[in-house]
Scaffold this motif. Structure first.
Motif, PDB file in Angstrom:
ATOM      1  N   ALA A 471       3.965  -9.239   6.483  1.00 21.27           N
ATOM      2  CA  ALA A 471       4.744  -8.018   6.314  1.00 21.27           C
ATOM      3  C   ALA A 471       4.016  -6.808   6.879  1.00 21.27           C
ATOM      4  O   ALA A 471       4.609  -5.918   7.514  1.00 21.27           O
ATOM      5  N   LYS A 472       2.677  -6.782   6.701  1.00 21.45           N
ATOM      6  CA  LYS A 472       1.898  -5.653   7.213  1.00 21.45           C
ATOM      7  C   LYS A 472       1.942  -5.610   8.734  1.00 21.45           C
ATOM      8  O   LYS A 472       2.107  -4.541   9.344  1.00 21.45           O
ATOM      9  N   VAL A 473       1.795  -6.756   9.385  1.00 24.63           N
ATOM     10  CA  VAL A 473       1.837  -6.821  10.853  1.00 24.63           C
ATOM     11  C   VAL A 473       3.184  -6.316  11.370  1.00 24.63           C
ATOM     12  O   VAL A 473       3.263  -5.572  12.356  1.00 24.63           O
ATOM     13  N   LEU A 474       4.273  -6.731  10.721  1.00 24.56           N
ATOM     14  CA  LEU A 474       5.599  -6.295  11.157  1.00 24.56           C
ATOM     15  C   LEU A 474       5.793  -4.786  11.005  1.00 24.56           C
ATOM     16  O   LEU A 474       6.381  -4.122  11.864  1.00 24.56           O
ATOM     17  N   GLU A 475       5.298  -4.243   9.876  1.00 20.58           N
ATOM     18  CA  GLU A 475       5.434  -2.794   9.668  1.00 20.58           C
ATOM     19  C   GLU A 475       4.635  -2.001  10.698  1.00 20.58           C
ATOM     20  O   GLU A 475       5.095  -1.002  11.237  1.00 20.58           O
ATOM     21  N   GLU A 476       3.400  -2.464  10.996  1.00 17.26           N
ATOM     22  CA  GLU A 476       2.542  -1.735  11.924  1.00 17.26           C
ATOM     23  C   GLU A 476       3.075  -1.798  13.361  1.00 17.26           C
ATOM     24  O   GLU A 476       2.687  -0.990  14.198  1.00 17.26           O
ATOM     25  N   SER A 477       3.940  -2.773  13.672  1.00 16.28           N
ATOM     26  CA  SER A 477       4.499  -2.844  15.024  1.00 16.28           C
ATOM     27  C   SER A 477       5.500  -1.714  15.279  1.00 16.28           C
ATOM     28  O   SER A 477       5.844  -1.425  16.422  1.00 16.28           O
ATOM     29  N   GLU A 478       6.007  -1.052  14.190  1.00 22.28           N
ATOM     30  CA  GLU A 478       6.934   0.079  14.282  1.00 22.28           C
ATOM     31  C   GLU A 478       8.196  -0.244  15.081  1.00 22.28           C
ATOM     32  O   GLU A 478       8.762   0.594  15.767  1.00 22.28           O
ATOM     33  N   GLN A 479       8.620  -1.503  15.013  1.00 20.84           N
ATOM     34  CA  GLN A 479       9.828  -1.914  15.735  1.00 20.84           C
ATOM     35  C   GLN A 479      10.996  -2.182  14.786  1.00 20.84           C
ATOM     36  O   GLN A 479      12.109  -2.426  15.262  1.00 20.84           O
ATOM     37  N   TYR A 480      10.751  -2.172  13.477  1.00 17.86           N
ATOM     38  CA  TYR A 480      11.781  -2.585  12.538  1.00 17.86           C
ATOM     39  C   TYR A 480      11.918  -1.551  11.426  1.00 17.86           C
ATOM     40  O   TYR A 480      11.104  -0.620  11.285  1.00 17.86           O
ATOM     41  N   GLY A 481      12.951  -1.747  10.622  1.00 18.52           N
ATOM     42  CA  GLY A 481      13.156  -0.884   9.480  1.00 18.52           C
ATOM     43  C   GLY A 481      12.307  -1.340   8.297  1.00 18.52           C
ATOM     44  O   GLY A 481      11.074  -1.488   8.401  1.00 18.52           O
ATOM     45  N   GLU A 482      12.948  -1.622   7.174  1.00 21.46           N
ATOM     46  CA  GLU A 482      12.212  -2.065   5.999  1.00 21.46           C
ATOM     47  C   GLU A 482      11.771  -3.516   6.153  1.00 21.46           C
ATOM     48  O   GLU A 482      12.484  -4.351   6.683  1.00 21.46           O
ATOM     49  N   VAL A 483      10.547  -3.823   5.674  1.00 25.46           N
ATOM     50  CA  VAL A 483       9.987  -5.178   5.731  1.00 25.46           C
ATOM     51  C   VAL A 483       9.446  -5.533   4.343  1.00 25.46           C
ATOM     52  O   VAL A 483       8.745  -4.732   3.717  1.00 25.46           O
ATOM     53  N   GLY A 484       9.757  -6.733   3.876  1.00 25.18           N
ATOM     54  CA  GLY A 484       9.248  -7.188   2.582  1.00 25.18           C
ATOM     55  C   GLY A 484       9.336  -8.708   2.475  1.00 25.18           C
ATOM     56  O   GLY A 484       9.831  -9.375   3.389  1.00 25.18           O
ATOM     57  N   TYR A 485       8.821  -9.268   1.374  1.00 29.30           N
ATOM     58  CA  TYR A 485       8.913 -10.720   1.204  1.00 29.30           C
ATOM     59  C   TYR A 485       9.319 -11.022  -0.236  1.00 29.30           C
ATOM     60  O   TYR A 485       9.036 -10.269  -1.174  1.00 29.30           O
ATOM     61  N   THR A 486       9.997 -12.152  -0.429  1.00 26.84           N
ATOM     62  CA  THR A 486      10.472 -12.590  -1.736  1.00 26.84           C
ATOM     63  C   THR A 486      10.260 -14.097  -1.858  1.00 26.84           C
ATOM     64  O   THR A 486       9.901 -14.775  -0.893  1.00 26.84           O
ATOM     65  N   GLY A 487      10.554 -14.612  -3.043  1.00 28.59           N
ATOM     66  CA  GLY A 487      10.529 -16.063  -3.262  1.00 28.59           C
ATOM     67  C   GLY A 487       9.159 -16.686  -3.111  1.00 28.59           C
ATOM     68  O   GLY A 487       9.052 -17.846  -2.683  1.00 28.59           O
ATOM     69  N   PHE A 488       8.080 -15.959  -3.429  1.00 27.84           N
ATOM     70  CA  PHE A 488       6.737 -16.511  -3.280  1.00 27.84           C
ATOM     71  C   PHE A 488       6.546 -17.656  -4.304  1.00 27.84           C
ATOM     72  O   PHE A 488       6.766 -17.508  -5.500  1.00 27.84           O
ATOM     73  N   ARG A 489       6.136 -18.804  -3.808  1.00 25.33           N
ATOM     74  CA  ARG A 489       6.009 -19.972  -4.686  1.00 25.33           C
ATOM     75  C   ARG A 489       4.869 -20.868  -4.201  1.00 25.33           C
ATOM     76  O   ARG A 489       4.712 -21.101  -3.003  1.00 25.33           O
TER      77      ARG A 489
END
Length: 509
Positions: A471-489
């Protein structure tokens, strides 16, 4: 033929000394002149204080340039192009038919000048030829004409940017290649794009890189703090706008050739950070992007080392070689209109005296000669107009015009729909390719889903910190809107190994 190529940009004035021959053109010398402050606004030249003319004149004087004939490169955004067919005939007859056709189309306006080139015989209508007419803003032509004249030079030809880029692409072998490429000319405030390949008609587009607000601010003196802030923000914004324009052209390509990718994108122009921009675009688009080098242009020899990648001056001269007869002559058209203007009022007494003297001395001969010429022309024209074949062809032409008008209206509606579809954001494979390229090592994407502008990626990794890192890599690329993760198991495999499954949610728009 020796001439000068002249190009105006927001930051610089480019001047080339060239030798044009059938066997090839030679760019002998190049000069880069700083654009005077507050002299360039939204592709308009402000020469009220002769600052631009004086800057060119000083360069010509300092370097002892002997060439005086100038070919000027201008943007095609201030022009209109009309293509139609007329009956073949003499130049005088074609002139009259072109003017009549423009009147029918309501294109003749006092603030526009027009010129045309003959493109050849019309393969669909026997006895007709295809005509390409370009209408250009008269004030723009007059302004550039006066700037060149005040600089002590001779206005010779205007070459539109799209024509120069087509010549450049053809000289690089891109037009007839069996693959598609994009030629992009980038200046500080605007960009020009040419989609070529497969031997088809090139597709030209213009893009603004500077907002109207910023362009207007540049007319005034700002504080050094604001200037530094604009410089900091401008490069990223410019690269982003160029990227968006190229993505639209990529979607256009995918519609034409769904199973083929664009082979190359070539960048050139006066923008100083073209090499860095090429690297950024290649990483963002996943397409080979590189600066266009002088060695790639066939038919042009540089007597100097071209480092700045600004090839428009030499490209414009390619269309003026002796082997190519079809040329526009807007400066000549302007000079024709100046006859009878107020500029000649200062010479009116001398003109009247000369006319009276000539009339007194040779009135009889003149009238006799004029009557004979006019009578012959009138008989020739009457015979030509009364012919049955001409009347039949005109009737066919009117019928074709009505049919073409209906087709044109339909094509306009289709074009509006295409523009709407092209401007809409889409979920494409290139997005997945970029995400897969920047994902952390060890993270595996097992599947994806897409809904309402958000893509959900099913993933697993052996590292429990992988979701946060992804998620951090995607946010730092500044190419997308909101980034997050769910369903961690946490999961245990058949061999007792431990892995972690999760879902990455990325809001695209």
């Amino acid at each position: 033929m020796n001439l000068l190529s002249l190009e105006f940009t927001a930051d610089y004035i480019y001047l080339y000394e060239q030798d044009i021959r059938k066997k090839g053109n030679t760019a002998k010398k190049k000069y880069r002149i700083d654009m005077p402050p507050n002299a360039y606004y939204n592709r308009m030249l402000l020469n009220n204080d002769r600052s631009i003319s004086d800057a060119i004149k000083n360069c010509v004087s300092e370097h002892k340039i002997r060439n005086r004939k100038v070919v000027l490169i201008v943007s095609g955004t201030d022009s209109m192009v009309e293509t139609f067919s007329v009956l073949a005939g003499s130049k005088k007859q074609i002139d009259g038919m072109v003017e009549q056709e423009l009147r029918k189309r309501h294109k003749l306006q006092a603030d526009y000048l027009y010129d045309y080139i003959v493109m050849g015989a019309d393969p669909l209508k026997e006895g007709f030829i295809k005509i390409q007419v370009t209408l250009c803003v008269k004030a723009m032509i007059r302004n550039t004409y006066e700037i060149i004249r005040k600089a002590g030079l001779v206005p010779y030809r205007i070459v539109f940017m799209s024509r120069a880029m087509e010549e450049l692409a053809d000289s690089c072998g891109l037009t007839q290649a069996q693959e598609s490429s994009i030629l992009a000319c980038i200046h500080g405030d605007e960009a020009h794009y040419l989609y070529v390949g497969h031997g088809l008609e090139p597709y030209y587009r213009h893009g603004k890189l500077q907002s109207e607000q910023k362009a207007e601010e540049n007319l005034f003196v700002l504080s050094s703090i604001n200037s530094r802030k604009e410089e900091t923000d401008s490069d990223a914004g410019l690269q982003q706008k160029v990227q968006e324009d190229l993505m639209r052209l990529e979607r256009f390509h995918q519609q034409r050739y769904p199973n083929k990718e664009i082979a190359h994108i070539y960048l050139y122009g006066s923008y100083e950070k073209i090499p860095d921009t090429a690297k950024h675009l290649q990483a963002a688009l996943g397409i080979p992007v590189e600066p266009l080098k002088a060695a790639q242009i066939r038919g042009i020899h540089y007597d100097f080392l071209e480092k700045e990648l600004s090839h428009n001056g030499v490209a414009a001269a390619l269309s003026l070689s002796a082997a190519k007869e079809a040329q526009y002559d807007f400066f000549g058209r302007l000079e024709e209109t100046r006859v009878g203007d107020k500029d000649k009022m200062m010479f009116l007494p001398s003109m009247i005296a000369g006319a009276v003297l000539i009339a007194v001395l040779s009135a009889t001969l003149i009238y006799k000669y004029q009557n004979a010429v006019l009578s012959g022309q009138a008989d020739e024209l009457a015979e030509f107009l009364s012919g049955e074949d001409l009347q039949r062809r005109f009737q066919e032409k009117d019928s074709m015009i009505e049919t073409c008008s209906a087709y044109a209206a339909y094509n306009n509606r289709v074009a509006e729909a295409i523009d709407l579809l092209e401007s809409m954001p889409r979920f494409e494979s290139s997005i997945l390719r970029v995400i897969d390229r920047i994902k952390p090592e060890g993270t595996v994407i097992t599947g994806y889903s897409f809904k309402e502008g958000t893509i959900s990626l099913g993933c697993y990794a052996k590292d429990q910190y992988a979701p946060a890192e992804f998620a951090k890599v995607l946010e730092e690329s500044e190419q997308y809107g909101e980034v997050g993760y769910t369903g961690f198991r946490k999961n245990t495999g058949p061999m007792g190994e431990i892995n972690y499954s999760f879902t990455i949610n990325i809001k695209l728009w």
